[in-house]
Design an enzyme around this catalytic site. Sequence first.
Site, PDB file in Angstrom:
ATOM      1  N   THR A  37      60.484  48.095  55.785  1.00 15.35           N
ATOM      2  CA  THR A  37      61.808  48.012  56.412  1.00 15.35           C
ATOM      3  C   THR A  37      62.906  48.318  55.401  1.00 15.35           C
ATOM      4  O   THR A  37      63.886  49.005  55.716  1.00 15.35           O
ATOM      5  CB  THR A  37      62.021  46.620  57.021  1.00 15.35           C
ATOM      6  OG1 THR A  37      60.973  46.355  57.963  1.00 15.35           O
ATOM      7  CG2 THR A  37      63.354  46.536  57.734  1.00 15.35           C
ATOM      8  N   GLU A  88      36.004  34.830  41.190  1.00 17.90           N
ATOM      9  CA  GLU A  88      36.675  36.066  40.787  1.00 17.90           C
ATOM     10  C   GLU A  88      36.159  36.569  39.445  1.00 17.90           C
ATOM     11  O   GLU A  88      36.093  37.780  39.214  1.00 17.90           O
ATOM     12  CB  GLU A  88      38.192  35.851  40.729  1.00 17.90           C
ATOM     13  CG  GLU A  88      38.832  35.471  42.052  1.00 17.90           C
ATOM     14  CD  GLU A  88      38.577  36.481  43.161  1.00 17.90           C
ATOM     15  OE1 GLU A  88      38.403  37.683  42.861  1.00 17.90           O
ATOM     16  OE2 GLU A  88      38.542  36.067  44.333  1.00 17.90           O
ATOM     17  N   PRO A 108      50.529  46.645  53.508  1.00 13.86           N
ATOM     18  CA  PRO A 108      50.493  45.217  53.801  1.00 13.86           C
ATOM     19  C   PRO A 108      51.887  44.675  54.100  1.00 13.86           C
ATOM     20  O   PRO A 108      52.895  45.281  53.722  1.00 13.86           O
ATOM     21  CB  PRO A 108      49.926  44.602  52.511  1.00 13.86           C
ATOM     22  CG  PRO A 108      49.292  45.734  51.777  1.00 13.86           C
ATOM     23  CD  PRO A 108      50.054  46.960  52.156  1.00 13.86           C
ATOM     24  N   GLY A 145      55.323  42.810  53.712  1.00 13.02           N
ATOM     25  CA  GLY A 145      56.131  42.468  52.555  1.00 13.02           C
ATOM     26  C   GLY A 145      56.232  43.533  51.496  1.00 13.02           C
ATOM     27  O   GLY A 145      56.847  43.308  50.447  1.00 13.02           O
ATOM     28  N   HIS A 202      33.172  38.822  40.147  1.00 12.59           N
ATOM     29  CA  HIS A 202      33.572  40.170  40.563  1.00 12.59           C
ATOM     30  C   HIS A 202      34.044  40.990  39.358  1.00 12.59           C
ATOM     31  O   HIS A 202      33.634  42.135  39.169  1.00 12.59           O
ATOM     32  CB  HIS A 202      34.723  40.086  41.573  1.00 12.59           C
ATOM     33  CG  HIS A 202      34.338  39.620  42.939  1.00 12.59           C
ATOM     34  ND1 HIS A 202      33.352  40.219  43.680  1.00 12.59           N
ATOM     35  CD2 HIS A 202      34.841  38.614  43.709  1.00 12.59           C
ATOM     36  CE1 HIS A 202      33.250  39.606  44.858  1.00 12.59           C
ATOM     37  NE2 HIS A 202      34.134  38.624  44.895  1.00 12.59           N
TER      38      HIS A 202
END
Length: 656
Positions: free
Chosen positions: A276, A483, A270, A272, A486
């Site tokens: 790099t 949430e 993902p 962030g 879940h």
Amino acid sequence: MAQPVTRRGWSAPEPDPGLPDNALPESAAWVAAPPRIAASVALRRALAARGIDAATLQGVVVIGVPGADWVEPVCEAWPEVTGGPGHRRPEGEADALLAGPGHWMVLTGDPPLSRHQHERILARLAQGRSILAVSQAPERSLPPDLLRAADLRLQLLPLDPEGLGEVAAAITGGSPAALPPAELCALISPRSLGLARRLGQSADDLLQRAARIAAGGLPPSSGPAASLDHLPGMPEAVAWGRDLARDLAAYAAGALSWRDVDRGCLLAGPPGTGKTSFARALAATCGVPLIAASYALWQSCGDGHLGTLLRAMRASFDEARKAAPCILFIDELDSFPDRSADTRHRDWWTSVVGGLLEQLDGLEGREGVVVLGATNHPGMIDPAILRAGRLDRSIAIPLPDQAALAAILRVHLGDDLAGEGLARAALRARGATGADCAKWVRGARRRARGGGRAMRPEDLMAEIQGSAGTRPAEARWIPAVHEAGHALLQALERPGTLQYVSIREDARSGGRTVVDVPDEEASEAWVGLHLRRLLAGRAAEQEVLGQVTGGAGGPAGSDLARATRLAANAETALGLSDRPLLWRGFWDGQEVAALMMAQPDIAQRVETRLEAAYGEARAVLRRHRAELDAVVAALLEREVLEGAEVEAILRWGPRR
């Protein structure tokens, strides 16, 4: 000179108070002592944990170590641990092989052993000699025959606070009053301890210096990720990078052929997560130049026409060939799409991808150039780019877990909040990236500057929480219910697999539930479990709120999209339908929507599956309504719950 101070068999010369400031101790042993002592402690603790008496060891012992700078200290410490004589490096012997006059023959996998050395190993075994093999990656670096012949396999772990306390006491002769936080200990290597050693220092000073060095005590211009030692949260990538650094050094020295070096690697994760930063740290660790490129950079050169773009691409590779050995970093590699896809401007993309393939392994070659690619969407890349000899290794960089987040925060904090535990902050940060951590630390420093004071833990916590605490009650209530559904269903049906559940809002979502999904064969039970888990958020909304929101729907990564895709593949590809022998394809993304519209019979069977799973999820949550309400309340109070906390609510019931 004063006599050495001895602690449990490890000795280090005590610094002489009479030495002038610019004088050195009598020998290099004083300099080598901290790494060797650290290795001795780690070895003794690992053997004690297995109930092994070091003095009785013989045969073939293979030891895996946490990093490359553990190898030499472990080899040096082995005679002390086993009570045998020291080792010498024979004249003219390869660096990979250490042989001593005693019973043990010591070898490492750096550089890889030659066939002649393999034969010598077999001969030594036949003579009754024992062999110690030490490597950061035994499976990759040591001879397979040696691994199969091992009488003992031992994996050393980084030192914990107690172990570091032993090391500091052995080195300095005094006991530390405070130990580094647990999240920092894994970063402290033998090299860090050697760099931290000073004449006349206390145990606390040694550990504080070592922790600062390990966690980012670098020149300001270098940044916190100036080497692979400062990149927590991506162990697979860092391990590969260290192997590459060793191989590039051997290649540069002429000891390793280029054909034995990895040519390239794809980093996928993902935004962030530090792809790099990894490229910069890899180049720094390898001690080679880093050349950055991307499709956008090449396309922006000159007039942007195809010929200009291809010339710019070639120029980047030519620059890399001249700088070899070096690393060529190509960012956003998914800009080179699959040529087989039905895309606009197919002729353009065929030429562009073809040009890249020519540079990767054309006739001109790229000896000494390691190509590192980065992408957020590995499935979009043309498969030819990832074939053998090109970017044939792929490493996923996931979102960091709680321990990694604590270590990342510590790296960015530097001397700020020294000695403060970061477990609570890391728990609140679950689901975040390394880039998020850097942003929060900058914000916390800004808060402290604004108050004209040193940073406080609440500054960091306020930055991590961000605007979540100011969200309207209803805006927090609905995600908490969703949430909680879940999380509760996962904890009920697969105990131990729920990592955490969060309603912390970020740029990607207003909440998340993260689970461990073990590898299992697809079956009706497996499909049913995952469908119930995916639909449990919507089911909780209906049970608690009496209505549903659009939180379960949306883009291709939404609950409903993923559930529909799974149910469709159960019908068309997994052989779980009433027509199991007819394979109709494995569907992904937008293809599923087209399938549902084109084949109503499949759409009907998919909907039947979804309705059944949804009804089952509602029934489970209805039976556990009190626990569901308790999880919702806990999320509203703390925003993030570990899986163990949700399971505790199930085990002990809601708090009264």
